[in-house]
Design an enzyme around this catalytic site. Structure first.
Site, PDB file in Angstrom:
ATOM      1  N   LEU A 151       0.807  -1.170   0.082  1.00  0.00           N
ATOM      2  CA  LEU A 151       0.049  -0.022   0.110  1.00  0.00           C
ATOM      3  C   LEU A 151       0.591   1.282   0.011  1.00  0.00           C
ATOM      4  O   LEU A 151       2.095   1.394   0.628  1.00  0.00           O
ATOM      5  CB  LEU A 151      -0.957   0.165   1.100  1.00  0.00           C
ATOM      6  N   ASP A 152       0.511   2.157  -0.884  1.00  0.00           N
ATOM      7  CA  ASP A 152       1.125   3.529  -0.865  1.00  0.00           C
ATOM      8  C   ASP A 152       1.367   3.995   0.960  1.00  0.00           C
ATOM      9  O   ASP A 152       0.349   3.622   1.513  1.00  0.00           O
ATOM     10  CB  ASP A 152       0.485   4.523  -1.486  1.00  0.00           C
ATOM     11  N   ARG A 153       2.256   4.862   0.822  1.00  0.00           N
ATOM     12  CA  ARG A 153       2.534   5.291   2.483  1.00  0.00           C
ATOM     13  C   ARG A 153       1.149   6.083   2.920  1.00  0.00           C
ATOM     14  O   ARG A 153       0.950   5.992   4.019  1.00  0.00           O
ATOM     15  CB  ARG A 153       3.542   6.306   2.476  1.00  0.00           C
ATOM     16  N   THR A 155      -1.761   5.467   1.906  1.00  0.00           N
ATOM     17  CA  THR A 155      -3.109   4.915   1.863  1.00  0.00           C
ATOM     18  C   THR A 155      -2.950   4.002   3.030  1.00  0.00           C
ATOM     19  O   THR A 155      -2.039   3.622   3.612  1.00  0.00           O
ATOM     20  CB  THR A 155      -2.951   4.029   0.436  1.00  0.00           C
ATOM     21  N   HIS A 250      -0.181   3.415  -7.668  1.00  0.00           N
ATOM     22  CA  HIS A 250      -0.937   4.595  -7.760  1.00  0.00           C
ATOM     23  C   HIS A 250      -2.184   4.224  -8.715  1.00  0.00           C
ATOM     24  O   HIS A 250      -2.782   5.412  -9.231  1.00  0.00           O
ATOM     25  CB  HIS A 250      -0.071   5.965  -8.372  1.00  0.00           C
TER      26      HIS A 250
END
Length: 455
Positions: A151-153, A155, A250
């Site tokens: 997961l993105d930071r 998110t 993304h």
């Protein structure tokens, strides 16, 4: 050599979790793309974690060595070089909202966790102890955890993580095969259509350091299904159920931007200062161009340089792109970089570089002996024998200008906790191990409002 890292002080205040700064050495072998380039050029274009002034200042302080010898900014990197760089690590604060372990299956060797936004999965850039893997090892006593998806930071939400290599292989194969059903919740700008919308535009990463992705025909296939849950007229925003059928970096953020409904608080893909009034709706112009825009440096720094490096002229833009960039893409990347450099606070760096009373003096660092020539070692952290707390600030340091007393880095005000995440949450995953889900995020409730700052 100590078998454990130096003790660190963790502080929770005003909704933030902070770690006191500490000295930390990196060791790596020279990579192929670094060869025959000056080390200042390499670190400033490859990492971009600090301003040019900081990298120059650090190199001139003698904290970087190549094969055991102090490197200068113009030292050329050669094949087989072993590079050691000692930094005073100022980890950015993360939310004090705790990581939660929702399920632990000891027999099948996996855990299910709920990750708050603001915490990166792996150690990266300035983040180390404030990364998810380190938190699970330090605070939950897991010997090893294996993230099989990321997961993105910014998110938040659910992650299924293996605690054995056998389980990691099984889960990785499922994610790679696209058999995992992933469901997310997002809040986007505007009134999203009521009917189900499918976006299948291909995506391409055009700047590795910033992690910028755009819609491009040469990109990887990507497909996301969106369904509106509700629209809030008071904030002119919609809450969506999102089903990414592929797993591109993304993906949901870029597909929503392309459709004209970017995530409402996305600092990259929903910023008019970067993308203009259209905010990337329908994609950007892709006509290749050789034009480059120089970033905005401090005038004093530019005046004293004998030559300008690619980062200072903008000619490093596109070095990591798999396709030629258009003038619009170059402009977007340049504006993103300028915003990041503004966060570094150029004016204070002009002061600190010339007012520092001495070179950087790392404390408590134990050095490994040099490896035999041309024998590669894995890069990794060195261990410190002792932890030396930072000294008190100098008496003549102005009270209204805060600098780190050990490395002279300008200290920035703490961010607001609500600025550390975006409205994107991994809600539910369905795998061969079962279906797992978290609660709906608070920001997904009907009528919910937030501090929109300058919007």
């Amino acid at each position: 050599m100590s078998d454990s890292p130096p003790p660190l002080t963790k502080i929770t205040v005003n909704g933030l979790k902070k770690i006191t700064p500490y000295w930390y050495p990196y060791i790596t072998m020279a990579k192929g793309r670094w060869l025959n380039r000056e080390i200042l050029e390499v670190v400033s274009t490859e990492f971009r974690d600090r301003s040019m002034e900081y990298y120059r200042y650090a190199l001139e302080s003698g904290v970087t060595t190549i094969n055991g010898k102090v490197a200068q900014p113009d030292t050329i990197i050669l094949n087989g070089d072993r590079i050691e760089n000692v930094v005073h690590r100022h980890e950015p604060p993360v939310t004090s909202t705790p990581v939660r372990v929702l399920h632990h299956d000891a027999g099948r060797e996996f855990i299910v966790i709920d990750k708050p936004g603001s915490i990166p999965v792996h150690a990266t850039g300035r983040y180390f102890k404030n990364s998810l893997v380190e938190i699970l090892q330090d605070e939950f006593d897991y010997d090893k955890v294996y993230p099989v998806n990321r997961l993105d930071r910014l998110t938040s939400g659910l992650m299924v993580m293996a605690i054995s290599t056998k389980c990691a292989r099984v889960l990785s194969d499922e994610f790679l095969a696209g058999t995992v059903r992933k469901e997310y919740i997002a809040r986007c700008k505007g009134k999203f259509p009521e009917e189900e919308i499918v976006c299948d535009q291909p995506m391409l990463t055009v700047d590795r350091q910033i992690g910028l992705n755009i819609i491009h025909p040469e990109g990887k296939n990507a497909k996301t299904i969106f369904k509106r849950l509700h629209y809030d007229e008071n904030t002119d925003s919609s809450v969506l159920h999102c089903r990414p059928l592929t797993g591109r970096s993304h993906q949901i953020r870029v597909h929503l931007q392309y459709l004209g409904y970017p995530i409402a608080n996305d600092p990259i893909y929903s910023e008019t200062r970067i993308w203009g009034d259209k905010l990337g709706k329908g994609g950007i112009d892709l006509t290749p161009s050789d034009s480059r825009l120089a970033p905005i440096p401090p005038s004093e720094a530019r005046a004293r340089l004998q030559k300008l490096l690619p980062r200072e002229t903008g000619h490093d833009i596109g070095m990591g792109s798999p396709v030629p960039l258009s003038a619009e893409a170059v402009g977007i990347i340049t504006r993103l970089r300028n915003m990041k450099d503004e966060d570094e606070d150029w004016s204070r760096w002009r002061d600190v570089v010339f007012r520092a009373k001495g070179r950087l003096t790392p404390t408590g660092i134990t050095h490994r002996p040099l490896a035999p020539p041309h024998r590669r070692e894995r890069g990794g952290p060195l261990k410190s024998k002792v932890h030396v707390p930072p000294p008190a600030p100098d008496a003549d340091t102005p009270v209204n200008v805060l600098y780190c007393p050990e490395c002279y880095l300008p200290l920035h005000p703490d961010p607001k906790p609500e600025k550390l995440y975006i409205f994107l949450h991994a809600l539910r995953y369905t795998t061969s191990l079962g279906t797992f889900e978290t609660e709906m995020p608070e920001w997904a409730k009907e009528g919910w409002e937030w501090d929109r700052g300058e919007e």
